[in-house]
Design a protein around this motif. Sequence first.
Motif, PDB file in Angstrom:
ATOM      1  N   ALA A  59       0.824  -1.202   0.000  1.00 50.32           N
ATOM      2  CA  ALA A  59       0.000   0.000   0.000  1.00 50.32           C
ATOM      3  C   ALA A  59       0.864   1.260   0.000  1.00 50.32           C
ATOM      4  O   ALA A  59       0.517   2.257  -0.650  1.00 50.32           O
ATOM      5  CB  ALA A  59      -0.923  -0.004   1.222  1.00 50.32           C
ATOM      6  N   LEU A  60       1.994   1.225   0.701  1.00 49.63           N
ATOM      7  CA  LEU A  60       2.900   2.376   0.720  1.00 49.63           C
ATOM      8  C   LEU A  60       3.448   2.657  -0.675  1.00 49.63           C
ATOM      9  O   LEU A  60       3.506   3.813  -1.110  1.00 49.63           O
ATOM     10  CB  LEU A  60       4.042   2.112   1.700  1.00 49.63           C
ATOM     11  N   VAL A  61       3.857   1.615  -1.384  1.00 48.76           N
ATOM     12  CA  VAL A  61       4.374   1.791  -2.742  1.00 48.76           C
ATOM     13  C   VAL A  61       3.275   2.298  -3.670  1.00 48.76           C
ATOM     14  O   VAL A  61       3.510   3.184  -4.514  1.00 48.76           O
ATOM     15  CB  VAL A  61       4.951   0.461  -3.261  1.00 48.76           C
ATOM     16  N   VAL A  80       1.183   7.364  -6.600  1.00 48.78           N
ATOM     17  CA  VAL A  80       0.096   8.303  -6.888  1.00 48.78           C
ATOM     18  C   VAL A  80       0.449   9.722  -6.443  1.00 48.78           C
ATOM     19  O   VAL A  80       0.224  10.690  -7.170  1.00 48.78           O
ATOM     20  CB  VAL A  80      -1.206   7.833  -6.202  1.00 48.78           C
ATOM     21  N   VAL A  81       1.009   9.859  -5.239  1.00 50.11           N
ATOM     22  CA  VAL A  81       1.250  11.203  -4.696  1.00 50.11           C
ATOM     23  C   VAL A  81       2.652  11.715  -4.997  1.00 50.11           C
ATOM     24  O   VAL A  81       2.930  12.918  -4.847  1.00 50.11           O
ATOM     25  CB  VAL A  81       1.000  11.223  -3.177  1.00 50.11           C
ATOM     26  N   GLY A  82       3.587  10.833  -5.404  1.00 48.99           N
ATOM     27  CA  GLY A  82       4.932  11.268  -5.796  1.00 48.99           C
ATOM     28  C   GLY A  82       5.701  11.948  -4.682  1.00 48.99           C
ATOM     29  O   GLY A  82       5.696  11.494  -3.529  1.00 48.99           O
ATOM     30  N   PRO A  83       6.380  13.059  -4.983  1.00 46.05           N
ATOM     31  CA  PRO A  83       7.227  13.750  -3.993  1.00 46.05           C
ATOM     32  C   PRO A  83       6.464  14.271  -2.782  1.00 46.05           C
ATOM     33  O   PRO A  83       7.084  14.605  -1.768  1.00 46.05           O
ATOM     34  CB  PRO A  83       7.826  14.916  -4.796  1.00 46.05           C
ATOM     35  N   SER A  84       5.144  14.343  -2.867  1.00 45.06           N
ATOM     36  CA  SER A  84       4.365  14.832  -1.722  1.00 45.06           C
ATOM     37  C   SER A  84       4.515  13.940  -0.504  1.00 45.06           C
ATOM     38  O   SER A  84       4.270  14.370   0.629  1.00 45.06           O
ATOM     39  CB  SER A  84       2.881  14.936  -2.103  1.00 45.06           C
ATOM     40  N   LEU A  85       4.946  12.705  -0.731  1.00 47.06           N
ATOM     41  CA  LEU A  85       5.112  11.780   0.383  1.00 47.06           C
ATOM     42  C   LEU A  85       6.408  12.015   1.142  1.00 47.06           C
ATOM     43  O   LEU A  85       6.556  11.550   2.281  1.00 47.06           O
ATOM     44  CB  LEU A  85       5.078  10.335  -0.140  1.00 47.06           C
ATOM     45  N   ASN A  86       7.346  12.736   0.556  1.00 47.33           N
ATOM     46  CA  ASN A  86       8.667  12.919   1.164  1.00 47.33           C
ATOM     47  C   ASN A  86       8.606  13.574   2.541  1.00 47.33           C
ATOM     48  O   ASN A  86       9.409  13.251   3.423  1.00 47.33           O
ATOM     49  CB  ASN A  86       9.566  13.749   0.241  1.00 47.33           C
ATOM     50  N   ASP A  87       7.668  14.477   2.736  1.00 46.81           N
ATOM     51  CA  ASP A  87       7.560  15.158   4.027  1.00 46.81           C
ATOM     52  C   ASP A  87       7.152  14.208   5.146  1.00 46.81           C
ATOM     53  O   ASP A  87       7.343  14.521   6.330  1.00 46.81           O
ATOM     54  CB  ASP A  87       6.549  16.301   3.933  1.00 46.81           C
ATOM     55  N   HIS A  88       6.577  13.068   4.790  1.00 47.25           N
ATOM     56  CA  HIS A  88       6.090  12.119   5.796  1.00 47.25           C
ATOM     57  C   HIS A  88       6.903  10.825   5.820  1.00 47.25           C
ATOM     58  O   HIS A  88       6.647   9.953   6.649  1.00 47.25           O
ATOM     59  CB  HIS A  88       4.624  11.767   5.512  1.00 47.25           C
ATOM     60  N   LEU A  89       7.872  10.711   4.933  1.00 43.38           N
ATOM     61  CA  LEU A  89       8.556   9.438   4.724  1.00 43.38           C
ATOM     62  C   LEU A  89       9.356   8.975   5.938  1.00 43.38           C
ATOM     63  O   LEU A  89       9.440   7.768   6.220  1.00 43.38           O
ATOM     64  CB  LEU A  89       9.464   9.542   3.500  1.00 43.38           C
ATOM     65  N   LEU A 105      10.113   3.889  -4.037  1.00 43.63           N
ATOM     66  CA  LEU A 105       9.907   5.170  -3.364  1.00 43.63           C
ATOM     67  C   LEU A 105      10.844   6.231  -3.926  1.00 43.63           C
ATOM     68  O   LEU A 105      10.449   7.398  -4.111  1.00 43.63           O
ATOM     69  CB  LEU A 105      10.124   5.018  -1.859  1.00 43.63           C
ATOM     70  N   GLU A 106      12.085   5.849  -4.189  1.00 38.77           N
ATOM     71  CA  GLU A 106      13.037   6.780  -4.796  1.00 38.77           C
ATOM     72  C   GLU A 106      12.595   7.159  -6.204  1.00 38.77           C
ATOM     73  O   GLU A 106      12.672   8.337  -6.608  1.00 38.77           O
ATOM     74  CB  GLU A 106      14.424   6.155  -4.841  1.00 38.77           C
ATOM     75  N   GLN A 107      12.125   6.185  -6.958  1.00 40.47           N
ATOM     76  CA  GLN A 107      11.687   6.438  -8.331  1.00 40.47           C
ATOM     77  C   GLN A 107      10.524   7.419  -8.374  1.00 40.47           C
ATOM     78  O   GLN A 107      10.500   8.336  -9.203  1.00 40.47           O
ATOM     79  CB  GLN A 107      11.271   5.111  -8.980  1.00 40.47           C
ATOM     80  N   TYR A 108       9.560   7.248  -7.480  1.00 39.37           N
ATOM     81  CA  TYR A 108       8.376   8.113  -7.486  1.00 39.37           C
ATOM     82  C   TYR A 108       8.602   9.423  -6.747  1.00 39.37           C
ATOM     83  O   TYR A 108       7.968  10.432  -7.062  1.00 39.37           O
ATOM     84  CB  TYR A 108       7.193   7.377  -6.849  1.00 39.37           C
ATOM     85  N   GLY A 109       9.535   9.421  -5.788  1.00 32.26           N
ATOM     86  CA  GLY A 109       9.732  10.619  -4.971  1.00 32.26           C
ATOM     87  C   GLY A 109      10.788  11.565  -5.473  1.00 32.26           C
ATOM     88  O   GLY A 109      10.846  12.720  -5.040  1.00 32.26           O
ATOM     89  N   GLY A 110      11.671  11.089  -6.360  1.00 34.50           N
ATOM     90  CA  GLY A 110      12.703  11.964  -6.901  1.00 34.50           C
ATOM     91  C   GLY A 110      13.991  11.919  -6.102  1.00 34.50           C
ATOM     92  O   GLY A 110      14.156  11.131  -5.161  1.00 34.50           O
ATOM     93  N   LYS A 111      14.932  12.776  -6.487  1.00 36.95           N
ATOM     94  CA  LYS A 111      16.277  12.777  -5.897  1.00 36.95           C
ATOM     95  C   LYS A 111      16.250  13.083  -4.400  1.00 36.95           C
ATOM     96  O   LYS A 111      17.078  12.575  -3.644  1.00 36.95           O
ATOM     97  CB  LYS A 111      17.153  13.800  -6.611  1.00 36.95           C
ATOM     98  N   ALA A 112      15.325  13.913  -3.974  1.00 41.36           N
ATOM     99  CA  ALA A 112      15.270  14.262  -2.547  1.00 41.36           C
ATOM    100  C   ALA A 112      14.967  13.054  -1.674  1.00 41.36           C
ATOM    101  O   ALA A 112      15.300  13.034  -0.473  1.00 41.36           O
ATOM    102  CB  ALA A 112      14.220  15.346  -2.326  1.00 41.36           C
ATOM    103  N   THR A 113      14.355  12.037  -2.260  1.00 45.84           N
ATOM    104  CA  THR A 113      13.984  10.851  -1.487  1.00 45.84           C
ATOM    105  C   THR A 113      15.215  10.077  -1.019  1.00 45.84           C
ATOM    106  O   THR A 113      15.194   9.458   0.052  1.00 45.84           O
ATOM    107  CB  THR A 113      13.084   9.937  -2.341  1.00 45.84           C
TER     108      THR A 113
END
Length: 228
Positions: free
Chosen positions: A163-165, A170-179, A206-214
């Motif tokens: 479910a996390l993946v 779906v939400v992409g980098p928006s998840l980074n603040d909560h990761l 998670l890295e793929q969907y969240g970007g470099k900041a992940t």
Amino acid sequence: SNVLRMSSGIQIKPKTAVQKSKTSSLPCSPEPALKPQPKPSDKLNPKTIDPFGAHSRPPSAFAAIYAKGGIPCRLVHGSVKHRLQWECLPETVPFDPLLVTLAEGLRETKHPYTFVSKEGFKELLKLEGATEKAIPLLPRLVPVLKAALAHLDDEVFRRGLDALVQLSAVVGPSLNDHLKHLLTNLSRRLMDKKFREKITVALQKLEQYGGKATVAIIKSKIPTYCSI
């Protein structure tokens, strides 16, 4: 006025309260004066109710909502594969609170709640416009997913990880603040060989969907992670 007149003319006075109490205490009274005492064997084998028994456990919040019709879908048993049948068009179903409720159901361990929560969560996130509907719910979804990832049941953990993946896609980098709140439990499970590969693949997703900041976020909790 307290004198009863009989047909024979004999006058009989009714018994007073004191007399009644005396007669009730006689051995011939139909009701025993003392309650039976417990046997010594009862103390050795007390009849107690198992607090962990199936009948003493109240239904979970998800099971109660499902029983009342609060989940607008039902499990349809197929000959090969099960599926969900929605009572209305999924596009018309409000994400708030259904997506959060389905996420809470990921911690269920009984059928059909396990299937309904897992498939319902996945199917909602596949709908058009899911990104805009899911992002505002992240502050409520993340603690629920964290509880699933911390669960001792292996299947619950797997459902929480999947479910996390799905949410990350779906939400992409928006998840980074909560990761960060979710990575601690993943780090612990990495010690288990049977989950190591699955968690590694999930982190890469998670890295793929969240970007470099992940990457920096993951490494802060899991220093051994190798970026893709």
